[in-house]
Design a protein around this motif. Sequence first.
Motif, mmCIF file in Angstrom:
data_model
loop_
_atom_site.group_PDB
_atom_site.id
_atom_site.type_symbol
_atom_site.label_atom_id
_atom_site.label_comp_id
_atom_site.label_asym_id
_atom_site.label_seq_id
_atom_site.Cartn_x
_atom_site.Cartn_y
_atom_site.Cartn_z
ATOM 1 N N ASP A 1 0.825 -1.219 0.000
ATOM 2 C CA ASP A 1 0.000 0.000 0.000
ATOM 3 C C ASP A 1 0.857 1.267 0.000
ATOM 4 O OD1 ASP A 1 -2.380 -1.482 0.305
ATOM 5 O OD2 ASP A 1 -2.020 -1.657 2.467
ATOM 6 N N ALA A 2 2.173 1.086 0.037
ATOM 7 C CA ALA A 2 3.022 2.229 0.352
ATOM 8 C C ALA A 2 3.061 3.289 -0.760
ATOM 9 C CB ALA A 2 4.435 1.750 0.678
ATOM 10 N N ASP A 3 3.101 2.862 -2.040
ATOM 11 C CA ASP A 3 3.191 3.863 -3.119
ATOM 12 C C ASP A 3 1.967 4.777 -3.091
ATOM 13 O OD1 ASP A 3 5.579 2.836 -3.864
ATOM 14 O OD2 ASP A 3 4.783 1.625 -5.528
ATOM 15 N N LYS A 4 0.814 4.132 -2.934
ATOM 16 C CA LYS A 4 -0.432 4.916 -2.924
ATOM 17 C C LYS A 4 -0.443 5.874 -1.723
ATOM 18 C CE LYS A 4 -5.408 4.179 -3.012
ATOM 19 N NZ LYS A 4 -6.442 3.189 -2.765
ATOM 20 N N ALA A 5 -0.102 5.327 -0.558
ATOM 21 C CA ALA A 5 -0.112 6.161 0.649
ATOM 22 C C ALA A 5 0.877 7.320 0.523
ATOM 23 C CB ALA A 5 0.238 5.308 1.868
#
Length: 397
Positions: free
Chosen positions: A313-317
């Motif tokens: 989920d990190a890129d989106k966050a």
Amino acid sequence: MDLIVAKFGGTSVGNGKRIRKAAESVAREYKKGSEIVVVVSAVNKTTDDLINITNDAITCNLTEKQHAEIVGMGERTSVRLFSATLESLGIKSLFIDPYSELWPIITDSNYMEARIDLDKTKEKVNNLKSLLDQGIVPVVCGFLGKCKNQVTTLGRGGSDITAFLIGECLNATEVIIVTDVDGVLSTDPQKISEAELLESITVDEMKTLATHGAQVLHPHALDYKHPKIDAKIINYNKEDLKAEGTYITGPKDYKPIDLYENPVASITIVGKSLLNKVGIVSALSNILLENGINLFKMNPHHNSITVFIDSEDADKAYELYHDHVVKSEDLSSISRDKDTAMFSITSPEISEITLANLLTENDIDAVLINYTKTEILLFVEWEFKYEVSKLLNTYKN
Ligand code: ADP
Ligand code: ASP
Ligand code: MG
């Protein structure tokens, strides 16, 4: 045939009428064909009274051995009362106190907070089994143990431990805790009267609740809860061992050291005097919430806040946070560090100090360690996950 261990707390045997009602509830189940072991606490606040009287009378040189002898008198009285009441109802019963030949709970000599010797206790519990085989209802003192013919205590509230311990050793069908509330509630009803009754609670949840102060069950009682043994907490005012209350389920496969399977990303948001401003933390967690992203841990500091989320989920966050940061007056910038491995450690063998020593001795820097009374959450760089896993598991064994 069902084998029930029923534990009656202080309020549920708080006066003669209650003792009678409690004994009647036992007699009813016995007559239906169940085998029953009764565990009783001291009547009402007898233990508090005994402690207060002792402290007033003896201001110095009270040994722990003497103290345990005195505070144990509450339970030693109530088993006699309960057992005689059962007999008056036509049920064969025997009270068992630590000076009885048949006494089952064996401990070390730490008189006021004794540790149980499980192997010896398992052996001695056979004494109760032979009473049950003869149709006798044993009534056992809660809270107490025995070490070399001396009374010990399991610590305040320890009757709950007695009940689950006997349940485990006898391979009981069910352990029933009879107390002064309808079961486990969403919080202590003495603090918030609208607290709601929980239909069930897992062993892990109940242990955590108890460790953090919920008196309703001793935090160590469930150490002896086998997944196959049913357990519930019910109100004495139902006057019925079949009453509904809160069921305690599990434990599921217990993993004292649990490594989260995916890498965990850490994103740090930088700003000024963040702890003094209202709404910064909640805005950051809301952004994740609105986008269905699970937050493992948020670590707020004065000039930065680090969030730990699944690396998937990190890129989106990261993009969402960047948008938020550029619009915010309080925040200036963000960055993403190397991915981490997240360990949840609940092994009683690994304390804060042992963990800190283990990491230092092996030259491993923790990214973050979060301690609570029941769990340590440890983040280390992902590349160290096998090494740390091995260290922790070797230590645990
Ligand atoms: P007993 O004497 O029967 O062992 P305790 O006084 O030790 O009873 O425990 C019952 C008490 O626990 C309740 O009267 C209640 O005030 C307190 N308690 C604290 N937290 C909770 C909770 N979450 N649910 C129910 N009871 C709670
Ligand atoms: N009577 C003891 C106490 O008050 C043990 C118990 O109630 O569980 O601590
Ligand atoms: Mg209690």
